[in-house]
Design an enzyme around this catalytic site. Sequence first.
Site, short mmCIF file in Angstrom:
data_model
loop_
_atom_site.label_atom_id
_atom_site.label_comp_id
_atom_site.label_asym_id
_atom_site.label_seq_id
_atom_site.Cartn_x
_atom_site.Cartn_y
_atom_site.Cartn_z
CG ASP A 115 -13.46 -1.81 0.03
OD1 ASP A 115 -13.27 -2.03 1.24
OD2 ASP A 115 -13.56 -0.67 -0.47
N1 URA Z 1 -9.79 2.23 0.05
C1 URA Z 1 -10.99 1.77 -0.34
O1 URA Z 1 -11.94 2.52 -0.47
N2 URA Z 1 -11.11 0.46 -0.58
C2 URA Z 1 -10.10 -0.42 -0.45
O2 URA Z 1 -10.28 -1.62 -0.69
C3 URA Z 1 -8.85 0.09 -0.05
C4 URA Z 1 -8.72 1.42 0.19
#
Ligand code: URA
Length: 235
Positions: free
Chosen positions: A103
């Site tokens: 993310d």
């Molecule tokens: N899980 C999440 O919630 N975000 C990420 O970036 C990776 C795994």
Amino acid sequence: MMRLDKYLSHAGYGTRTQVKALIKKGLVSVNEIVIYKDDKKIDETLDEIIVDGEKSDYQKFIYIMLHKPDGVISSNYDPYHKTTKDLIPLYDHYKTFPVGRLDIDTEGLLILTNDGLLAHQLLSPKYHVDKTYYVEFSGDFKQIYFELFKTGITIDDGYLCMPSKIELIDTNKAYLTIKEGKFHQVKRMFLALDMTVTYLRRVTFGPIKLDESLKKGSHRLLTESEINLLKVAVK
Ligand code: URA
């Protein structure tokens, strides 16, 4: 066939300006002849290129470890935000892509490659490659959650996650290892238990550990042994 300076730059010897300087200094030979012309045409599959006394191997595939910082999109293009591609301009010509996504606000280990087969295998649910995250969260971590993480947590869309491993290192800090990579998975697993992730950093991807000496936003090539470990992980 390609220009010598382009070849050297593609092979990782630096920017066009840097490799032109190497050529000018007489440090590059093609089939045992020192070449001073940066536009010399070479056959990268046949010619023997020596750079500063060492044989250069043309790499078709490239594997990069990036310490992704907050605020960067795991993508090659985004109209509004900085992308992971913007962080590794030197390897643009290899046309790499991120192996999975983190993310925008997640930091940590991201592997980029142009090896489509390996990337596909690493992301395939068939191989269950472990990913470990360092998580900071708000909310109460109840004793019963250890068992829930171990057996499988059902997230908001009704999906039952595969068993995971949680290690609580402080009241609101933990390491979580998961085998899948569903959209926002870690955040959704915590939310399903009424906890909110406030900081997330991926610290391992399969057998590869985030190199702690890599500053946020910087990258390095994976070593031969790291590449082999990745390949073994999906055998
Ligand atoms: N899980 C999440 O919630 N975000 C990420 O970036 C990776 C795994």
